[in-house]
Each structure stands twice: as C-alpha cells, then as structure tokens.
Design a protein around this motif. Structure first.
Motif, PDB file in Angstrom:
ATOM      1  N   PRO A   5       0.815  -1.218   0.000  1.00 13.81           N
ATOM      2  CA  PRO A   5       0.000   0.000   0.000  1.00 13.81           C
ATOM      3  C   PRO A   5       0.853   1.275   0.000  1.00 13.81           C
ATOM      4  N   GLU A   6       0.191   2.372  -0.295  1.00 15.41           N
ATOM      5  CA  GLU A   6       0.838   3.684  -0.236  1.00 15.41           C
ATOM      6  C   GLU A   6       1.220   4.016   1.204  1.00 15.41           C
ATOM      7  N   LEU A   7       2.173   4.912   1.357  1.00 10.94           N
ATOM      8  CA  LEU A   7       2.530   5.414   2.676  1.00 10.94           C
ATOM      9  C   LEU A   7       1.357   6.226   3.237  1.00 10.94           C
ATOM     10  N   THR A   8       1.338   6.356   4.565  1.00 12.75           N
ATOM     11  CA  THR A   8       0.326   7.150   5.239  1.00 12.75           C
ATOM     12  C   THR A   8       1.036   8.284   5.986  1.00 12.75           C
ATOM     13  N   PRO A   9       1.388   9.359   5.280  1.00 14.26           N
ATOM     14  CA  PRO A   9       2.122  10.450   5.929  1.00 14.26           C
ATOM     15  C   PRO A   9       1.242  11.278   6.868  1.00 14.26           C
ATOM     16  N   PHE A  10       1.874  11.972   7.772  1.00 11.67           N
ATOM     17  CA  PHE A  10       1.193  12.825   8.749  1.00 11.67           C
ATOM     18  C   PHE A  10       0.497  14.010   8.068  1.00 11.67           C
ATOM     19  N   ILE A  11       1.036  14.451   6.955  1.00  6.65           N
ATOM     20  CA  ILE A  11       0.469  15.600   6.230  1.00  6.65           C
ATOM     21  C   ILE A  11      -0.992  15.306   5.891  1.00  6.65           C
ATOM     22  N   GLY A  12      -1.837  16.282   6.161  1.00  2.83           N
ATOM     23  CA  GLY A  12      -3.258  16.132   5.846  1.00  2.83           C
ATOM     24  C   GLY A  12      -4.120  15.834   7.063  1.00  2.83           C
ATOM     25  N   TYR A  13      -3.485  15.569   8.186  1.00  3.05           N
ATOM     26  CA  TYR A  13      -4.248  15.331   9.419  1.00  3.05           C
ATOM     27  C   TYR A  13      -4.241  16.607  10.241  1.00  3.05           C
ATOM     28  N   ASN A  14      -5.337  16.849  10.955  1.00  2.00           N
ATOM     29  CA  ASN A  14      -5.468  18.089  11.719  1.00  2.00           C
ATOM     30  C   ASN A  14      -4.559  18.145  12.934  1.00  2.00           C
ATOM     31  N   ASN A  15      -4.309  16.968  13.531  1.00  2.00           N
ATOM     32  CA  ASN A  15      -3.464  16.946  14.722  1.00  2.00           C
ATOM     33  C   ASN A  15      -2.905  15.543  14.923  1.00  2.00           C
ATOM     34  N   TRP A  16      -2.003  15.435  15.874  1.00  2.00           N
ATOM     35  CA  TRP A  16      -1.332  14.165  16.140  1.00  2.00           C
ATOM     36  C   TRP A  16      -2.314  13.072  16.549  1.00  2.00           C
TER      37      TRP A  16
END
Length: 167
Positions: A5-16
C-alpha cells in the motif's frame, strides 16, 4: 509491487491524535479484527494497554530511543507512515523482493524471523515461540543497520542454500 500500500504520511491530518487514531484503525483492521497468518499460525502482538491502545501498536510507531523524563520511546514518523505495510509483508513473505532469514532471539528457545523488504528499507521481525508474535517493524534509515541486516541475510543463506550469489 501491487501488494504494497501507499505510505500514510502525517500531512493532511489536523493533529497528532487524529493521525494516531487513523494508524490505529489500520492496526486494528490488520491485527485485531482479522489476524494475518504466518506459517499457518495467527500472528499475535503485545496486548498490554497504554493510553487505550495495545503496547504492540505503540511499539510500531516508536524507535528504540528512550526518554527517561517521560518514560516513553521517541515517535518515528518513518515508522508511522508504514504501519499499513506490515500485514502485506507478512502475507507476501514468499515474494522475491522480501529477503527472509531466521536468527536467534533474545530469550532462550526464541527464533526471530526477519522479513526485509530491502529495496524499500523496511523490515518486519516476528518471534517464533509457541506461536508467532509481531516483535517490531521499522524503516531502516541508517546505512550501518542495512549492512548489518544484509550481512545476517547472506550468512543465513550461505548456511542454508547452495551458493547463488548475494544481495
């Protein structure tokens, strides 16, 4: 590889917390709701709870650096974005892209199984005891670590198969 699968980067999420919850949904889908099989046996993980989630999950997001002030390991975004890779690697362990070898574990009678997706610098380590346990999985971001893993693989292969070359 069509199974990775594709990576799931932190970019695009509102917070941790939102990001961790999304990663936990992947972990829950892949290891709690429907366990993968390895060598015909279900894969287990450390179920002790911390902050409402199993320790086995948290271990996949953090590296070996330990913060003595907080009592926590350091989070690794390189580990986080690859949580969705673990089950596919286990299930596709016969793929030619995955280097496989066995080695001794830290405890007596424990055997570690290494599944190293070397062209992507990612390794999944399973422990064979009475069953199969997901020990860890991590991005290999240091050259010396990759050399060490490849050395262990080549040593294992030289003992278990006719010489056909090395990686």
């Amino acid at each position: 590889m069509n199974w990775l699968p594709e990576l799931t980067p932190f970019i695009g999420y509102n917070n941790w917390n939102e990001y961790v919850d999304f990663l936990y949904d992947i972990f829950k889908r892949d290891f709690i709701d429907d366990r993968p099989l390895y060598l015909g046996k279900p894969v287990f993980f450390d179920k002790k709870q911390r902050d409402g989630k199993p320790e086995g999950f948290w271990h996949l997001l953090t590296d070996g650096s330990y913060d003595y002030c907080t009592g926590q390991r350091d989070t690794s975004l390189l580990r986080c974005e690859r949580v969705g890779w673990i089950r596919p690697i286990i299930e596709n362990n016969q793929d030619a892209e995955i280097l496989f070898w066995r080695g001794p574990g830290k405890r007596n009678k424990e055997i570690r199984h290494y599944l190293f997706l070397h062209n992507y610098d990612y390794v999944v380590i399973l422990i064979e005891r009475k069953g199969i346990i997901l020990a860890t999985a991590f991005y290999v971001n240091y050259g010396h670590t990759k050399r060490k893993l490849l050395k262990a693989y080549n040593k294992y292969k030289s003992k278990t198969a006719p010489a056909t070359g090395t990686v």
